[in-house]
Design a protein around this motif. Structure first.
Motif, PDB file in Angstrom:
ATOM      1  N   LEU A   1      21.424 -21.172  -3.526  1.00 25.33           N
ATOM      2  CA  LEU A   1      20.354 -22.148  -3.725  1.00 25.33           C
ATOM      3  C   LEU A   1      20.692 -23.465  -3.036  1.00 25.33           C
ATOM      4  O   LEU A   1      19.819 -24.130  -2.474  1.00 25.33           O
ATOM      5  CB  LEU A   1      20.118 -22.381  -5.213  1.00 25.33           C
ATOM      6  N   GLN A   2      21.977 -23.849  -3.089  1.00 23.62           N
ATOM      7  CA  GLN A   2      22.396 -25.085  -2.416  1.00 23.62           C
ATOM      8  C   GLN A   2      22.217 -24.954  -0.900  1.00 23.62           C
ATOM      9  O   GLN A   2      21.744 -25.885  -0.242  1.00 23.62           O
ATOM     10  CB  GLN A   2      23.853 -25.384  -2.753  1.00 23.62           C
TER      11      GLN A   2
ATOM     12  N   ARG B   1      20.175 -22.861   0.665  1.00 19.69           N
ATOM     13  CA  ARG B   1      18.740 -22.798   0.946  1.00 19.69           C
ATOM     14  C   ARG B   1      18.135 -24.195   0.974  1.00 19.69           C
ATOM     15  O   ARG B   1      17.356 -24.529   1.873  1.00 19.69           O
ATOM     16  CB  ARG B   1      18.046 -21.945  -0.125  1.00 19.69           C
ATOM     17  N   LYS B   2      18.469 -25.020  -0.008  1.00 20.54           N
ATOM     18  CA  LYS B   2      17.933 -26.380  -0.068  1.00 20.54           C
ATOM     19  C   LYS B   2      18.406 -27.214   1.108  1.00 20.54           C
ATOM     20  O   LYS B   2      17.646 -28.002   1.680  1.00 20.54           O
ATOM     21  CB  LYS B   2      18.328 -27.059  -1.376  1.00 20.54           C
ATOM     22  N   SER B   3      19.661 -27.047   1.509  1.00 18.81           N
ATOM     23  CA  SER B   3      20.189 -27.814   2.646  1.00 18.81           C
ATOM     24  C   SER B   3      19.449 -27.485   3.932  1.00 18.81           C
ATOM     25  O   SER B   3      19.087 -28.381   4.716  1.00 18.81           O
ATOM     26  CB  SER B   3      21.687 -27.531   2.823  1.00 18.81           C
TER      27      SER B   3
ATOM     28  N   GLU C   1      16.387 -26.089   4.139  1.00 19.96           N
ATOM     29  CA  GLU C   1      14.988 -26.508   3.988  1.00 19.96           C
ATOM     30  C   GLU C   1      14.849 -28.012   4.178  1.00 19.96           C
ATOM     31  O   GLU C   1      13.909 -28.480   4.826  1.00 19.96           O
ATOM     32  CB  GLU C   1      14.464 -26.093   2.616  1.00 19.96           C
ATOM     33  N   ASP C   2      15.784 -28.792   3.625  1.00 17.47           N
ATOM     34  CA  ASP C   2      15.761 -30.249   3.805  1.00 17.47           C
ATOM     35  C   ASP C   2      15.913 -30.615   5.280  1.00 17.47           C
ATOM     36  O   ASP C   2      15.249 -31.540   5.773  1.00 17.47           O
ATOM     37  CB  ASP C   2      16.883 -30.913   2.994  1.00 17.47           C
TER      38      ASP C   2
ATOM     39  N   ASN D   1      12.568 -30.053   6.907  1.00 15.27           N
ATOM     40  CA  ASN D   1      11.591 -31.070   6.490  1.00 15.27           C
ATOM     41  C   ASN D   1      11.895 -32.433   7.100  1.00 15.27           C
ATOM     42  O   ASN D   1      10.971 -33.215   7.366  1.00 15.27           O
ATOM     43  CB  ASN D   1      11.558 -31.181   4.969  1.00 15.27           C
TER      44      ASN D   1
END
Length: 260
Positions: free
Chosen positions: A24-25, A27-29, A31-32, A35
């Motif tokens: 999850l970490q 994935r968020k990195s 995705e950020d 963005n």
């Protein structure tokens, strides 16, 4: 890409204290980074092995994070080529208060429109078609199924059903079904639409060039002539990442309450 990758992994290390699962970490990195514009549409991600080595995590963790992002439409995987940031989809805003054809709607936006025919023919009606269109089992139904494409991007799959007495030659339709109906005085003047969320199955996802299971919109429309007769029964699948449906709402005044 190397500088962007370093920033992604630096962010991952900073987030490692959060206690969230590593995938999850990661994935968020990623995705950020998308963005924030650190990596843009079409940019390739490093290989699973390189990400695992640089982030000091297992390849299984990397694969799970990447697969989640592919399902979410953030990344795309091309067999034999690797993993890339997905093209950024320009969203189309469509009013729910006007009855227009796809061709007319896209043309007003200056978009190049074309269709890929999936089916055009006459068939025995299904129970749903018999009920909605008021057909008997001995009558035929005309089915017209198309993949609707704007600016070379597939946006929707439309499957329309009409009585064969209205559309006796489905193969003769040009670029617009409504234009063909206009010529015979059978263009609808109003419609009732039902919109619901749908996860796209394999075949529809393949046509729309999105990952299977991704969110889409299922739209069922029943269209009417001025006489009140049902003329068209259409079931469509729209890409959820490409469409915004907009409706104008008005507050009912005291004098209007109770009106039919």
């Amino acid at each position: 890409m190397s500088d962007a990758a370093d920033q992604i992994f630096a962010t991952l290390k900073q987030a490692s204290q959060s206690g969230a699962p590593l995938y999850l970490q990661l994935r968020k990195s990623i995705e950020d980074a998308v963005n924030r514009g650190l990596i843009g549409p079409g940019d390739a991600l490093p290989s699973e092995r390189d990400i695992a080595t640089k982030a000091d995590i297992s390849r299984v963790t990397v694969r799970k994070a990447v697969q989640d992002l592919v399902k979410g439409g953030i990344l795309v995987q091309r067999h034999g080529s690797g993993t890339f940031v997905a093209p950024r989809m320009e969203r189309v805003e469509q009013s729910l208060s006007r009855l227009t054809s796809f061709t007319e709607d896209m043309a007003r936006r200056g978009m190049a429109v074309r269709s890929a025919w999936l089916d055009r023919g006459l068939y025995a009606p299904s129970p749903d078609e018999m009920m909605v269109l008021g057909l008997s089992s001995s009558e035929l139904v005309a089915r017209v199924a198309r993949l609707r494409i704007a600016n070379d991007t597939p946006l929707a799959i439309e499957r329309a059903s009409l009585s064969a007495s209205v559309l006796s030659d489905p193969a003769g339709i040009g670029s617009s079904l409504y234009a063909a109906l206009q010529l015979t005085g059978n263009r609808p003047v109003r419609a009732v639409q039902r919109i619901s969320a749908a996860n796209l199955g394999d075949s529809d996802a393949r046509l729309l060039e999105v990952p299977p299971g991704i969110a889409g919109l299922h739209i069922e429309r029943i269209s009417y002539l001025a006489s009140g007769k049902v003329i068209e029964f259409t079931r469509s699948i729209y890409r959820g990442d490409a469409y915004d449906f907009v409706a104008e709402l008005r507050l009912t005044g005291p004098s209007e309450e109770g009106r039919p």
